[in-house]
Design an enzyme around this catalytic site. Structure first.
Site, PDB file in Angstrom:
ATOM      1  N   SER A 172      -2.442  -3.656   5.360  1.00 21.71           N
ATOM      2  CA  SER A 172      -2.519  -5.085   5.689  1.00 21.71           C
ATOM      3  C   SER A 172      -1.469  -5.818   4.867  1.00 21.71           C
ATOM      4  O   SER A 172      -1.646  -6.028   3.663  1.00 21.71           O
ATOM      5  CB  SER A 172      -3.917  -5.640   5.387  1.00 21.71           C
ATOM      6  N   LYS A 226      -3.935  -9.558  12.719  1.00 19.71           N
ATOM      7  CA  LYS A 226      -4.891  -9.224  11.648  1.00 19.71           C
ATOM      8  C   LYS A 226      -4.963 -10.370  10.642  1.00 19.71           C
ATOM      9  O   LYS A 226      -6.046 -10.758  10.187  1.00 19.71           O
ATOM     10  CB  LYS A 226      -4.458  -7.927  10.965  1.00 19.71           C
ATOM     11  N   LYS A 266      -6.714 -11.650  -1.087  1.00 16.41           N
ATOM     12  CA  LYS A 266      -5.423 -11.060  -0.729  1.00 16.41           C
ATOM     13  C   LYS A 266      -5.022 -11.469   0.688  1.00 16.41           C
ATOM     14  O   LYS A 266      -3.866 -11.836   0.946  1.00 16.41           O
ATOM     15  CB  LYS A 266      -5.506  -9.543  -0.824  1.00 16.41           C
TER      16      LYS A 266
END
Length: 298
Positions: free
Chosen positions: A95, A170, A239
């Site tokens: 990611s 995402k 994050k």
């Protein structure tokens, strides 16, 4: 097809085993030698270096903590690009920001390597069961070449556009999750202060326009149970919001709500809630205004 998998964390390890179970040759590498040794007898082979893995693989999958590590693994002197054959396909399932994947993909082109981004949703349980949702950014022909691999690893596979688009969708999904959870925590605190029970709020909101995944997945299981082990950690959500804020600078898109939500998770980290489920941010309000949000009655 010979597959190399770099990064044997909570997601990478079960993915390697699923690919091996599907009949592929699978080579693995991780900076932790003990993890590689643990899997050596269950896969085709363990590798001592990234360079060794790259030289043995037709397709390379990476599942790594952040963009800085991904770039170092790919572009370093002993990295993937300099030790792979032309025509190798690299699938980054980490990611990271869309801009990061686009930059790395451009460098891959210089070596005749096809690079796609394919972040996932579904957690460790989805990785183990082979039911991940996979969001793929890359060229059409490259996607179709490796689609059989995705069908081993996931249940819902979406080719959403060019390189970087997988990371983008995402990122957007996790932005919404983080902001929704922060809004839910704030709303619960106000509701309790106004004399409402958490149970009443859950019952009514779940049938009303304020309902959300955060309400459905986090309220009863974590907040009402006052149990925050497992789940999706505060650090990880922090994050993900950071990735969105990085992209907002690159694309010149203001994200004031996201910036505020990021500070909520930063506050939770300052309180030592780093590894607790993201819903533990309710503790900020519990301490701040001396209320108890957990439980059914107040």
């Amino acid at each position: 097809m010979k597959i190399g998998l770099i990064g044997l964390g909570a997601m990478g390890k079960p993915m390697a085993l699923n690919l091996m179970g599907a009949g592929y040759e699978v080579y693995v590498y991780d900076v932790r030698d003990e993890v590689v040794k643990e899997l050596e007898e269950k896969v085709t082979g363990g590798c001592k270096t990234v360079a060794e893995l790259a030289s043995k693989s037709d397709t390379i999958i990476s599942s790594l903590p952040n963009a800085k590590i991904v770039e170092a693994v790919m572009t370093g002197e002993d990295g993937v690009f300099k030790n792979s054959r032309q025509g190798t396909i690299i699938i980054d399932m980490s990611s990271v920001s869309p801009g990061s994947s686009k930059r790395i993909a451009k460098k891959a082109e210089e070596y005749g390597i096809d690079y796609i981004d394919a972040p996932v949703s579904g957690g460790v349980s989805g990785a183990s069961a082979g039911t991940l949702t996979i969001m793929v950014g890359g060229k059409d022909d490259t996607f179709f070449k490796v689609k059989p691999l995705f069908e081993v690893l996931g249940k819902n596979i979406y080719h959403v556009g060019e390189v970087g688009c997988g990371d983008a969708i995402k990122m957007i999904n996790n932005l919404l999750l983080g902001c929704n959870m922060a809004a839910l925590a704030e709303a619960l605190a106000l509701g309790v202060k106004c004399g409402l029970s958490v149970e009443i709020m859950r019952e009514v909101i779940s049938k009303s326009s304020g309902r959300s995944y955060a309400l459905e997945a986090k309220l009863e299981k974590f907040i009402m149970a006052n149990s925050y082990s497992g789940g999706f950690a505060v650090d990880l959500q922090h994050k993900d919001l950071g990735i969105a804020l990085e992209a907002s600078k690159e694309e010149a898109v203001p994200l004031p709500v996201t910036a505020t939500a990021a500070q909520v998770y930063e506050t939770a980290r300052a309180k030592g809630l780093n590894r607790r489920d993201m819903s533990s941010i309710v503790k900020i309000w519990e301490d701040l205004i001396e209320i108890e949000i957990s439980g059914k009655e107040h």
